[in-house]
Design a protein around this motif. Sequence first.
Motif, PDB file in Angstrom:
ATOM      1  N   PHE A 259       5.729  11.455 -14.348  1.00 47.44           N
ATOM      2  CA  PHE A 259       5.730  10.162 -13.837  1.00 47.44           C
ATOM      3  C   PHE A 259       6.268   8.811 -14.699  1.00 47.44           C
ATOM      4  N   GLY A 260       6.799   7.952 -13.955  1.00 45.80           N
ATOM      5  CA  GLY A 260       7.386   6.736 -14.726  1.00 45.80           C
ATOM      6  C   GLY A 260       6.221   5.814 -15.418  1.00 45.80           C
ATOM      7  N   HIS A 261       5.138   5.727 -14.791  1.00 44.83           N
ATOM      8  CA  HIS A 261       4.081   4.756 -15.190  1.00 44.83           C
ATOM      9  C   HIS A 261       2.706   5.649 -14.700  1.00 44.83           C
ATOM     10  N   ILE A 262       1.732   5.476 -15.663  1.00 41.64           N
ATOM     11  CA  ILE A 262       0.439   5.756 -15.195  1.00 41.64           C
ATOM     12  C   ILE A 262      -0.287   4.640 -15.145  1.00 41.64           C
ATOM     13  N   VAL A 263      -0.858   4.099 -14.188  1.00 43.25           N
ATOM     14  CA  VAL A 263      -1.963   2.983 -14.325  1.00 43.25           C
ATOM     15  C   VAL A 263      -3.263   3.322 -14.297  1.00 43.25           C
ATOM     16  N   GLU A 264      -4.301   2.699 -15.064  1.00 40.45           N
ATOM     17  CA  GLU A 264      -5.578   3.036 -14.937  1.00 40.45           C
ATOM     18  C   GLU A 264      -6.101   1.965 -14.371  1.00 40.45           C
ATOM     19  N   LEU A 265      -6.820   2.123 -13.143  1.00 39.39           N
ATOM     20  CA  LEU A 265      -7.445   0.920 -12.574  1.00 39.39           C
ATOM     21  C   LEU A 265      -9.044   1.284 -12.380  1.00 39.39           C
ATOM     22  N   ASP A 266      -9.856   0.302 -12.751  1.00 41.25           N
ATOM     23  CA  ASP A 266     -11.381  -0.010 -12.630  1.00 41.25           C
ATOM     24  C   ASP A 266     -11.796  -0.355 -11.350  1.00 41.25           C
ATOM     25  N   VAL A 267     -12.020   0.177 -10.436  1.00 32.87           N
ATOM     26  CA  VAL A 267     -12.577  -0.178  -8.996  1.00 32.87           C
ATOM     27  C   VAL A 267     -13.775  -0.711  -8.898  1.00 32.87           C
ATOM     28  N   SER A 268     -14.721  -0.293 -10.049  1.00 35.32           N
ATOM     29  CA  SER A 268     -16.004  -1.246 -10.159  1.00 35.32           C
ATOM     30  C   SER A 268     -15.819  -2.639 -10.208  1.00 35.32           C
ATOM     31  N   VAL A 269     -14.668  -3.132 -10.770  1.00 32.43           N
ATOM     32  CA  VAL A 269     -14.636  -4.838 -11.036  1.00 32.43           C
ATOM     33  C   VAL A 269     -14.018  -5.456  -9.710  1.00 32.43           C
ATOM     34  N   ILE A 270     -13.787  -4.448  -8.649  1.00 33.58           N
ATOM     35  CA  ILE A 270     -12.945  -5.170  -7.444  1.00 33.58           C
ATOM     36  C   ILE A 270     -14.199  -5.601  -6.318  1.00 33.58           C
TER      37      ILE A 270
ATOM     38  N   ASP B  45       6.518  -6.828  -4.956  1.00 36.12           N
ATOM     39  CA  ASP B  45       7.413  -5.860  -5.696  1.00 36.12           C
ATOM     40  C   ASP B  45       7.250  -5.069  -6.721  1.00 36.12           C
ATOM     41  N   ALA B  46       6.041  -4.580  -6.833  1.00 38.29           N
ATOM     42  CA  ALA B  46       5.163  -3.846  -7.719  1.00 38.29           C
ATOM     43  C   ALA B  46       6.095  -2.435  -7.823  1.00 38.29           C
ATOM     44  N   ALA B  47       6.629  -2.042  -6.781  1.00 36.23           N
ATOM     45  CA  ALA B  47       7.300  -0.409  -7.040  1.00 36.23           C
ATOM     46  C   ALA B  47       8.515  -0.599  -6.134  1.00 36.23           C
ATOM     47  N   PRO B  48       9.680  -1.217  -6.196  1.00 40.33           N
ATOM     48  CA  PRO B  48      10.592  -1.303  -5.600  1.00 40.33           C
ATOM     49  C   PRO B  48      11.548   0.074  -5.542  1.00 40.33           C
ATOM     50  N   TYR B  49      11.391   0.883  -4.360  1.00 41.51           N
ATOM     51  CA  TYR B  49      11.870   2.105  -4.191  1.00 41.51           C
ATOM     52  C   TYR B  49      11.325   3.187  -5.229  1.00 41.51           C
ATOM     53  N   LEU B  50       9.898   2.911  -5.571  1.00 39.95           N
ATOM     54  CA  LEU B  50       9.277   3.876  -6.187  1.00 39.95           C
ATOM     55  C   LEU B  50       8.293   4.542  -5.384  1.00 39.95           C
ATOM     56  N   ALA B  51       8.004   5.852  -5.819  1.00 45.30           N
ATOM     57  CA  ALA B  51       6.858   6.377  -4.897  1.00 45.30           C
ATOM     58  C   ALA B  51       5.554   6.051  -5.645  1.00 45.30           C
TER      59      ALA B  51
ATOM     60  N   LYS C 190       8.852   3.322  -1.660  1.00 41.68           N
ATOM     61  CA  LYS C 190       9.561   4.066  -0.588  1.00 41.68           C
ATOM     62  C   LYS C 190       8.683   5.215   0.193  1.00 41.68           C
ATOM     63  N   THR C 191       7.573   5.738  -0.597  1.00 49.24           N
ATOM     64  CA  THR C 191       6.656   6.484  -0.119  1.00 49.24           C
ATOM     65  C   THR C 191       5.495   6.237  -0.879  1.00 49.24           C
ATOM     66  N   GLY C 192       4.114   6.879  -0.513  1.00 49.37           N
ATOM     67  CA  GLY C 192       2.945   7.069  -1.098  1.00 49.37           C
ATOM     68  C   GLY C 192       2.705   8.483  -1.344  1.00 49.37           C
ATOM     69  N   TYR C 193       1.687   8.687  -2.115  1.00 47.20           N
ATOM     70  CA  TYR C 193       1.365  10.258  -2.041  1.00 47.20           C
ATOM     71  C   TYR C 193      -0.067  10.468  -2.578  1.00 47.20           C
TER      72      TYR C 193
ATOM     73  N   VAL D 182      16.226  10.288  -4.880  1.00 45.64           N
ATOM     74  CA  VAL D 182      14.826  10.706  -5.369  1.00 45.64           C
ATOM     75  C   VAL D 182      14.235   9.729  -6.443  1.00 45.64           C
ATOM     76  N   PRO D 183      13.115   9.323  -5.763  1.00 45.98           N
ATOM     77  CA  PRO D 183      12.352   8.020  -6.409  1.00 45.98           C
ATOM     78  C   PRO D 183      11.493   8.372  -7.712  1.00 45.98           C
ATOM     79  N   GLU D 184      11.417   7.658  -8.575  1.00 41.94           N
ATOM     80  CA  GLU D 184      10.425   7.778  -9.792  1.00 41.94           C
ATOM     81  C   GLU D 184       8.867   7.467  -9.397  1.00 41.94           C
ATOM     82  N   VAL D 185       7.982   7.915  -9.820  1.00 47.11           N
ATOM     83  CA  VAL D 185       6.638   7.968  -9.312  1.00 47.11           C
ATOM     84  C   VAL D 185       5.791   7.261 -10.346  1.00 47.11           C
ATOM     85  N   ILE D 186       5.255   6.002  -9.763  1.00 47.47           N
ATOM     86  CA  ILE D 186       4.029   5.306 -10.453  1.00 47.47           C
ATOM     87  C   ILE D 186       2.726   6.082  -9.913  1.00 47.47           C
ATOM     88  N   ARG D 187       1.875   6.128 -10.949  1.00 46.21           N
ATOM     89  CA  ARG D 187       0.523   6.851 -10.452  1.00 46.21           C
ATOM     90  C   ARG D 187      -0.499   6.033 -10.635  1.00 46.21           C
TER      91      ARG D 187
END
Length: 419
Positions: free
Chosen positions: A254-265, A185-191, A220-223, A153-158
């Motif tokens: 969730f193991g981690h929650i990351v805020e990502l501002d797409v407008s700067v990409i 290797d940002a998410a080894p065996y994480l979802a 391991k998977t997305g979601y 069962v994987p930990e989940v990063i959002r």
Amino acid sequence: MHAISKIIARHADRKSVEVGEIVNVIPDYVMLNDRGAARAADLLRKMGGEKVFNPSQVVVVFDHHYPPIRQQDSVSQKKTREWIGEQGITKFHAGEGIGHVLFPEKGYSFPGALIFGTDSHTVTNSALGCFATGMGHSDIASYLALGYNWLRVPEVIRFDLHGEFKPGVYAKDIALRIAQLYGEDAAPYLAVEFAGPLIATMPMSERLVLCNMVIDFGAKTGYVQPDQTTARWMSQRAPNLKWTAETTDSDSDFGHIVELDVSVIDSLVAIPHDLSDIRNAADLSDVRIDEAIFGTCTGGRIDDFRVAASIMKGRKLAPHTRMMINPGSRETYVQAIHEGLIDIFLEAGATIGVPGCGPCSGCHQGMLAPAENAITNASRNFKGRFGSPEANAYVASSATVAASAIAGRIVAPAKMMSH
């Protein structure tokens, strides 16, 4: 529990599971492609297995070497056809497209499902709100014999996606930005779950791109949590299918929650031979492009074709650049013909291949020669991925690939999209 844990628990016939726990699960479907089916069948026999435990759960897809390009591929596929006949496997798709495109199209992937496959990009299906992952051939052979297999069962990063896209920027650029920020290797065996205000506005095709690429972060998977977009997709693809979307109980799941501002990409490109070595497309104008490779399970859907056609209409490929286009599925191919997109590509000078993987992973027509540069909307740029190990592959969005094919060098697509 997170929704993914609930999916695993249900398929393990358990009320609950804990992150890190190893449980036996029964999948809804298992995909065998033309590379994996013959190997899994051989391993099944070596294990002493004679019959597939549940043929109705097995889907066989010929997509990598189809039509066969070598005699050994013909022999392997002949054996596989005979084997699936003997086993009573009826879900068989040859030449209809790439397994990771067909599964969502044909309703094999659905919210709450558990899916295994003999290919790492099986994770693509998780955009439908399911748990989908690739497995090795021996693990798949074990499933074929026993009807179940194990999962941890994987930990989940959002990743919460905020902001708005700049012109010429797409989901592919988000995935490349994550690789740039956190590495391969940002998410080894994480979802990896994608959420936030922006994901709600994304069409299914873009969600599929995001989940397709989580394997290249080590996941391991997305979601993506099912919503109205998911429900509309399922009503069109499998209107009679009964499915149940699981929900996550709280942010503490969730193991981690990351805020990502797409407008700067900006429009981004992964340069050889590392998917986490990312540059702005606008800064790579000195890179000559010998071949544009368009399609694959990451960029072979109708929305990709529409974006490319909007850029290429009325234009020609650069004189020194060739372009190989492989539809992700027969359905995409037919729709592109009806919309006149294929005419646009042919008039621009592109070559249209068969629905399937094409040159990706060195499988079919369009291989690169030493010292050649290719730009592709596939997901990987490993050395030797598209032919010669002395060639160079640059990974970018469908829009950037189309614009670069016209320019004959890497360019950001925004300016070409305004004509």
